[in-house]
Design a protein around this motif. Structure first.
Motif, PDB file in Angstrom:
ATOM      1  N   ALA A 157       9.300  -6.854 -32.139  1.00 59.70           N
ATOM      2  CA  ALA A 157       9.911  -7.780 -31.190  1.00 59.70           C
ATOM      3  C   ALA A 157       9.989  -7.085 -29.844  1.00 59.70           C
ATOM      4  O   ALA A 157      10.516  -5.969 -29.740  1.00 59.70           O
ATOM      5  N   LYS A 158       9.448  -7.730 -28.817  1.00 58.16           N
ATOM      6  CA  LYS A 158       9.447  -7.146 -27.474  1.00 58.16           C
ATOM      7  C   LYS A 158      10.136  -8.087 -26.505  1.00 58.16           C
ATOM      8  O   LYS A 158      10.037  -9.309 -26.610  1.00 58.16           O
ATOM      9  N   LYS A 159      10.820  -7.489 -25.551  1.00 54.60           N
ATOM     10  CA  LYS A 159      11.474  -8.277 -24.515  1.00 54.60           C
ATOM     11  C   LYS A 159      10.424  -8.846 -23.527  1.00 54.60           C
ATOM     12  O   LYS A 159       9.472  -8.162 -23.160  1.00 54.60           O
ATOM     13  N   ASP A 160      10.629 -10.101 -23.140  1.00 49.75           N
ATOM     14  CA  ASP A 160       9.827 -10.729 -22.094  1.00 49.75           C
ATOM     15  C   ASP A 160      10.796 -11.482 -21.204  1.00 49.75           C
ATOM     16  O   ASP A 160      11.168 -12.620 -21.483  1.00 49.75           O
ATOM     17  N   GLY A 161      11.259 -10.802 -20.162  1.00 44.12           N
ATOM     18  CA  GLY A 161      12.370 -11.340 -19.390  1.00 44.12           C
ATOM     19  C   GLY A 161      13.618 -11.307 -20.259  1.00 44.12           C
ATOM     20  O   GLY A 161      13.957 -10.270 -20.839  1.00 44.12           O
ATOM     21  N   ILE A 166       8.059 -12.125 -30.902  1.00 43.41           N
ATOM     22  CA  ILE A 166       7.894 -11.472 -32.205  1.00 43.41           C
ATOM     23  C   ILE A 166       6.484 -11.701 -32.724  1.00 43.41           C
ATOM     24  O   ILE A 166       5.970 -12.827 -32.707  1.00 43.41           O
ATOM     25  N   ASN A 167       5.871 -10.612 -33.204  1.00 44.54           N
ATOM     26  CA  ASN A 167       4.573 -10.669 -33.878  1.00 44.54           C
ATOM     27  C   ASN A 167       4.644  -9.857 -35.163  1.00 44.54           C
ATOM     28  O   ASN A 167       5.255  -8.779 -35.200  1.00 44.54           O
ATOM     29  N   VAL A 183      16.322 -15.263 -41.299  1.00 43.51           N
ATOM     30  CA  VAL A 183      16.869 -14.057 -40.681  1.00 43.51           C
ATOM     31  C   VAL A 183      15.766 -13.006 -40.751  1.00 43.51           C
ATOM     32  O   VAL A 183      15.429 -12.522 -41.831  1.00 43.51           O
ATOM     33  N   VAL A 184      15.191 -12.691 -39.612  1.00 41.76           N
ATOM     34  CA  VAL A 184      13.998 -11.843 -39.533  1.00 41.76           C
ATOM     35  C   VAL A 184      14.372 -10.506 -38.917  1.00 41.76           C
ATOM     36  O   VAL A 184      15.034 -10.444 -37.875  1.00 41.76           O
ATOM     37  N   TRP A 185      13.912  -9.441 -39.557  1.00 39.85           N
ATOM     38  CA  TRP A 185      14.173  -8.089 -39.066  1.00 39.85           C
ATOM     39  C   TRP A 185      12.894  -7.533 -38.461  1.00 39.85           C
ATOM     40  O   TRP A 185      11.829  -7.584 -39.078  1.00 39.85           O
ATOM     41  N   ALA A 186      13.009  -7.020 -37.247  1.00 35.55           N
ATOM     42  CA  ALA A 186      11.845  -6.533 -36.515  1.00 35.55           C
ATOM     43  C   ALA A 186      12.185  -5.238 -35.782  1.00 35.55           C
ATOM     44  O   ALA A 186      13.338  -5.004 -35.398  1.00 35.55           O
ATOM     45  N   ASP A 187      11.163  -4.434 -35.594  1.00 36.77           N
ATOM     46  CA  ASP A 187      11.329  -3.188 -34.846  1.00 36.77           C
ATOM     47  C   ASP A 187      11.307  -3.501 -33.346  1.00 36.77           C
ATOM     48  O   ASP A 187      10.492  -4.298 -32.877  1.00 36.77           O
ATOM     49  N   THR A 188      12.211  -2.880 -32.603  1.00 36.83           N
ATOM     50  CA  THR A 188      12.264  -3.050 -31.153  1.00 36.83           C
ATOM     51  C   THR A 188      12.390  -1.674 -30.506  1.00 36.83           C
ATOM     52  O   THR A 188      12.543  -0.658 -31.187  1.00 36.83           O
ATOM     53  N   GLU A 189      12.371  -1.640 -29.184  1.00 37.92           N
ATOM     54  CA  GLU A 189      12.524  -0.366 -28.480  1.00 37.92           C
ATOM     55  C   GLU A 189      13.889   0.255 -28.720  1.00 37.92           C
ATOM     56  O   GLU A 189      14.057   1.466 -28.556  1.00 37.92           O
ATOM     57  N   GLU A 190      14.865  -0.557 -29.117  1.00 37.05           N
ATOM     58  CA  GLU A 190      16.214  -0.048 -29.380  1.00 37.05           C
ATOM     59  C   GLU A 190      16.520   0.055 -30.867  1.00 37.05           C
ATOM     60  O   GLU A 190      17.668   0.186 -31.260  1.00 37.05           O
ATOM     61  N   GLY A 191      15.468   0.031 -31.698  1.00 33.99           N
ATOM     62  CA  GLY A 191      15.653   0.115 -33.142  1.00 33.99           C
ATOM     63  C   GLY A 191      15.482  -1.237 -33.806  1.00 33.99           C
ATOM     64  O   GLY A 191      15.151  -2.236 -33.164  1.00 33.99           O
ATOM     65  N   VAL A 192      15.705  -1.272 -35.106  1.00 36.99           N
ATOM     66  CA  VAL A 192      15.552  -2.517 -35.868  1.00 36.99           C
ATOM     67  C   VAL A 192      16.650  -3.501 -35.473  1.00 36.99           C
ATOM     68  O   VAL A 192      17.829  -3.142 -35.397  1.00 36.99           O
ATOM     69  N   ARG A 193      16.242  -4.733 -35.193  1.00 36.39           N
ATOM     70  CA  ARG A 193      17.196  -5.789 -34.857  1.00 36.39           C
ATOM     71  C   ARG A 193      16.936  -7.005 -35.756  1.00 36.39           C
ATOM     72  O   ARG A 193      15.821  -7.236 -36.223  1.00 36.39           O
ATOM     73  N   GLY A 194      18.002  -7.777 -35.970  1.00 42.29           N
ATOM     74  CA  GLY A 194      17.892  -9.002 -36.739  1.00 42.29           C
ATOM     75  C   GLY A 194      17.870 -10.208 -35.812  1.00 42.29           C
ATOM     76  O   GLY A 194      18.584 -10.236 -34.793  1.00 42.29           O
ATOM     77  N   LEU A 230      11.653 -16.363 -28.717  1.00 37.07           N
ATOM     78  CA  LEU A 230      13.041 -16.694 -29.000  1.00 37.07           C
ATOM     79  C   LEU A 230      13.907 -16.403 -27.782  1.00 37.07           C
ATOM     80  O   LEU A 230      13.645 -15.447 -27.042  1.00 37.07           O
ATOM     81  N   PRO A 231      14.959 -17.176 -27.603  1.00 38.74           N
ATOM     82  CA  PRO A 231      15.885 -16.878 -26.502  1.00 38.74           C
ATOM     83  C   PRO A 231      16.724 -15.639 -26.809  1.00 38.74           C
ATOM     84  O   PRO A 231      16.798 -15.186 -27.965  1.00 38.74           O
ATOM     85  N   ALA A 232      17.381 -15.115 -25.815  1.00 34.57           N
ATOM     86  CA  ALA A 232      18.170 -13.891 -25.971  1.00 34.57           C
ATOM     87  C   ALA A 232      19.261 -14.047 -27.016  1.00 34.57           C
ATOM     88  O   ALA A 232      19.602 -13.086 -27.723  1.00 34.57           O
ATOM     89  N   ASP A 233      19.807 -15.259 -27.139  1.00 36.70           N
ATOM     90  CA  ASP A 233      20.924 -15.445 -28.059  1.00 36.70           C
ATOM     91  C   ASP A 233      20.482 -15.612 -29.504  1.00 36.70           C
ATOM     92  O   ASP A 233      21.294 -15.904 -30.378  1.00 36.70           O
TER      93      ASP A 233
END
Length: 395
Positions: A157-161, A166-167, A183-194, A230-233
């Protein structure tokens, strides 16, 4: 010398009197779920298994009975104790592991992370309808190339704005093909997020996995995320890292360590009844020593499993709490006990044991999956091995 009266003989299906250790409410929940399963599930489970279908029409009833997210507080959930949840799982799995899996995934893997780590808006949006069975959830963690090693997941999951993109893909996802939310768990720059992902989001695809030899009364899917925006929230705000998904797995494994015993008990009771009526060499086969040896071993192993499950449930309900290693102990032991009961019971029925007229092969096939999902035998063995030795043998 004591003159106290001799205790009454225990029940053949409850050798250690575990039922007497339950509260009135726990017994009532047990009896209600058992009656429902025996009248509405058991008569049809063999056909559902053979057809590879899940009876969607029962979902509203499960909600009305308070079985979905039953151990959670508020938001339309029943708010029972952990032992009651475990006992309900046991009775559901006596019907079929696929039924217990549906309830377990809905409550422990989809509702629990929203309840535990979600925002108030996420809770209000999803939990009441999920508790009522109006919305179905699934849990996206396992991947095609990363089952027991979620720390190396490929889903990103990467931030875009302010949005997230998610891919990736998830595999062997119970309820995936019928879910309204994942409820999907993905790797991000700040670690795994749900992430709380409505399944009608563009870029989300759920492909049903068919041709299964096990858990056929369960909808299993592959989830694919193709530039899913997905939106930020959408992110679960209260957890980062693998602690999030692993805590959800502990919740689900707790249901399994009770649930598997239901499948084992069903096999034992089937074999016991059969042994009383099947005549060979001029008498019921239950009168032969080797058959009695098999029945006694099943009964003893299942009774000890019941005591273990109840003990772990009481710990979970206590201030002390239940450690993940103790959940591993229960899952490892009780699934082993139950799959052994299924295999042994089949031998008592001989050729009849492979017929769907009896539940034995269905339970045995299902338990082969229960043995490896939510942590394989090897994983739980190494969890306990690390606790005992202080050495990490995973790598």
């Amino acid at each position: 010398m004591s003159n106290s009266p001799r205790a009454a003989a225990p029940s053949p299906t409850d050798l250690l009197g575990v039922r007497s250790m339950l509260s009135e409410e726990e017994r009532a929940i047990t009896d209600t779920v058992r009656k429902y399963v025996e009248s509405e599930i058991t008569p049809h489970a063999g056909q559902w298994f053979e057809d590879g279908t899940f009876p969607d029409e029962i979902i509203p009833t499960l909600g009305e009975m308070g079985l979905l997210g039953m151990h959670l507080e508020g938001y339309g959930c029943a708010g029972t104790n952990a032992v009651s949840y475990g006992l309900a799982c046991r009775e559901l799995e006596a019907g079929d592991s696929g039924l217990r899996s549906f309830v377990s995934v809905q409550g422990s893997l989809a509702m629990f992370p929203i309840w535990k780590y979600g925002s108030e808006e996420q809770k209000q949006q999803w939990l009441p309808d999920m508790a009522a069975g109006k919305k179905i959830g699934c849990f996206g963690l396992t991947e095609p190339d990363h089952g027991s090693d979620p720390g190396h997941m490929s889903t990103r999951a990467k931030k875009d704005g302010s949005d997230w993109i998610i891919n990736g893909a998830k595999m062997w996802i119970t309820n995936g093909p019928i879910a309204d939310v994942a409820v999907v768990w993905a790797d991000t720059e700040e670690g795994v997020r749900g992430f709380v992902v409505p399944t009608d989001t563009p870029g989300f695809t759920a492909n049903e996995i068919k041709h299964k030899g096990s858990l056929r009364m369960s909808k299993t899917g592959e989830l694919v995320f193709d530039n899913l925006r997905l939106p930020a929230d959408a992110v679960l705000p209260e957890v980062k890292g693998l602690r999030g998904p692993l805590s959800c797995l502990s919740e689900a494994r707790f249901g399994i360590l009770f649930g598997a015993l239901g499948a084992g008990r069903s096999c034992y009771e089937t074999a016991r009844d059969y042994a009383a009526s099947r005549i060979q060499f001029g008498k019921p086969i239950g009168g032969f020593q080797l058959t009695q040896q098999k029945l006694v071993k099943m009964a003893m192993d299942l009774a000890k499993g019941e005591l273990l499950a109840l003990h772990l449930g009481r710990l979970k309900d206590s201030d002390a709490g239940l450690a993940p290693e103790q959940v591993s102990f229960g899952k490892l032991n009780n699934v082993r006990v139950s799959i052994d009961a299924a295999r042994t019971a089949r031998t008592i029925l001989g050729g009849n044991g492979i017929s769907h007229e009896y539940p034995l092969m269905r339970h045995a096939n299902n338990l082969e999956s229960v043995l490896t999902y939510e942590g394989t035998e090897e994983v739980h063995t190494l969890v306990l091995g690390q606790l005992i030795t202080g050495q990490n043998a995973f790598s």
